[in-house]
Design an enzyme around this catalytic site. Structure first.
Site, mmCIF file in Angstrom:
data_model
loop_
_atom_site.group_PDB
_atom_site.id
_atom_site.type_symbol
_atom_site.label_atom_id
_atom_site.label_comp_id
_atom_site.label_asym_id
_atom_site.label_seq_id
_atom_site.Cartn_x
_atom_site.Cartn_y
_atom_site.Cartn_z
ATOM 1 N N GLY A 177 0.853 -1.195 0.000
ATOM 2 C CA GLY A 177 0.000 0.000 0.000
ATOM 3 C C GLY A 177 0.881 1.234 0.000
ATOM 4 O O GLY A 177 1.891 1.291 0.718
ATOM 5 N N LYS A 178 0.507 2.214 -0.814
ATOM 6 C CA LYS A 178 1.305 3.440 -0.899
ATOM 7 C C LYS A 178 1.424 4.104 0.465
ATOM 8 O O LYS A 178 2.475 4.617 0.837
ATOM 9 C CB LYS A 178 0.670 4.419 -1.893
ATOM 10 C CG LYS A 178 0.560 3.880 -3.294
ATOM 11 C CD LYS A 178 0.012 4.888 -4.267
ATOM 12 C CE LYS A 178 1.100 5.800 -4.746
ATOM 13 N NZ LYS A 178 2.232 5.130 -5.380
ATOM 14 N N ASP B 87 7.122 6.210 -3.419
ATOM 15 C CA ASP B 87 6.656 6.263 -2.025
ATOM 16 C C ASP B 87 7.820 6.565 -1.081
ATOM 17 O O ASP B 87 7.671 7.320 -0.114
ATOM 18 C CB ASP B 87 6.026 4.925 -1.617
ATOM 19 C CG ASP B 87 4.748 4.638 -2.383
ATOM 20 O OD1 ASP B 87 4.109 5.598 -2.854
ATOM 21 O OD2 ASP B 87 4.390 3.451 -2.507
ATOM 22 N N ARG C 219 17.520 -2.606 -3.877
ATOM 23 C CA ARG C 219 17.099 -3.773 -3.093
ATOM 24 C C ARG C 219 15.739 -4.262 -3.590
ATOM 25 O O ARG C 219 14.952 -3.463 -4.102
ATOM 26 C CB ARG C 219 16.960 -3.392 -1.618
ATOM 27 C CG ARG C 219 18.248 -2.846 -1.039
ATOM 28 C CD ARG C 219 18.006 -2.250 0.327
ATOM 29 N NE ARG C 219 19.252 -1.741 0.874
ATOM 30 C CZ ARG C 219 19.358 -1.132 2.043
ATOM 31 N NH1 ARG C 219 18.287 -0.956 2.799
ATOM 32 N NH2 ARG C 219 20.516 -0.705 2.474
#
Ligand code: ATP
EC number: 2.7.1.15
Length: 287
Positions: free
Chosen positions: A38-39, A234, A267
């Site tokens: 979720g953002k 984000d 990553r």
């Protein structure tokens, strides 16, 4: 000084599939993984990792305690997260061997947030605090209006882009953050970008802060070898909101956000790939 983040909390269900399913096809997945997504949750992780006191305003459904435990472990305050009788927001993500994907999102509890919940969460906030918000919940316009009336900085990530939501929130926004696609969608809908502070992120190129009152500021991206860019935006936004909240001037805040997202894309994953403040300090001291 705190960042209040009205944001989505999702469970990501990721299926590795031999090919993306065709209409009517039943397919066995090769592998399955579940994680926090979720953002909103990603941005709270970034803000907390950057050192801000981050109060997440959100909602989940029943039987999702592990989600809260994970967010808490990142140092996010959860007193304004409600547990509602609606399914926790979730995403079904199919990924094929070429890394192509298709995604179905069920907003669930994220869209059951009410203006009353946002009002209660912001009751103790003031001009030294910030409200961060995106388009994956309900009650954005109400929360933004309350925050602006309280003199808070309102940082709005206009994603996923929805012109109705954007028009409702924009009158209350201090800083609007978009990627290039969202900026183009807003220009197409309105003829021009609004005359407020805007940041446009441009992936591996960098990010630009455009202001009606000062010179534009371009922050080139750090040169890294990306392995997974999911959540780069984000990470940038959560870090930037935290840095501004902690009093960094805009250039230093942009540099910190840029370094954090550069490390993050080296990553795998979204929230779990966001580096700690110490890792970012070490990166900045050598770049
Ligand atoms: P996403 O949807 O993948 O979360 P986004 O489209 O919202 O991302 P981007 O503009 O792709 O956001 O990326 C945000 C910021 O992250 C960029 O402005 C840049 O600072 C950093 N970034 C993204 N990709 C790279 C990269 N390949 N190398 C270095 N930095 C990157």
């Amino acid at each position: 000084m705190a960042v209040y983040n009205l944001g989505s909390i999702n469970i990501d269900h990721v299926y590795r599939v031999p090919h993306l399913p065709a209409p009517g096809e039943t397919l066995s997945a090769l592998d399955y993984a579940q994680g926090l997504g979720g953002k909103g949750a990603n941005q709270s992780v970034a803000a907390a990792r950057a050192g801000a006191m981050c109060h997440h305003i959100g909602a989940i459904g029943p039987n999702s305690d592990w989600v809260l435990a994970e967010m808490q472990a990142y140092g996010i305050d959860l007193r304004y997260v409600s547990v509602l009788p609606v399914a926790t927001g979730h995403a079904i993500i199919n990924v094929d061997p070429q890394a192509e994907n298709n995604i179905v999102i069920f907003p669930g509890a994220n869209r059951a947030l009410t203006a009353d919940m946002a009002t209660a969460a912001l009751a103790g906030a003031g001009p030294a605090d910030s409200l961060l918000l995106q388009n994956e919940t309900s009650a954005q316009a109400e929360a933004a209006a309350i925050a602006a009336a309280r003199g808070m900085r309102v940082v709005y990530s206009a994603a996923p882009f929805d012109i109705g939501a954007v028009r409702a929130v924009l009158p209350h926004v201090s800083l609007l953050v978009m990627n290039e696609v969202e900026a183009e969608q807003l220009r197409a809908a309105q003829g021009a970008l609004p005359q407020i502070d805007c940041i446009i992120t441009k992936g591996a190129q960098g990010a630009e802060w455009i202001s009606a009152v000062s010179e534009p500021l371009f922050m080139p991206a750090f040169k890294v070898m990306p392995v997974d860019t999911t959540g780069a935006g984000d990470t940038f936004i959560g870090t930037l909101a935290a840095a501004l909240d902690l009093g960094l001037p805009r250039e230093a805040a942009m540099r910190r956000a840029s370094a954090t997202s550069a490390l993050q894309v080296t990553r795998l994953g979204a929230a779990q790939a966001i580096p700690t403040a110490a890792e970012v300090e070490a990166f900045l001291s050598t770049h």
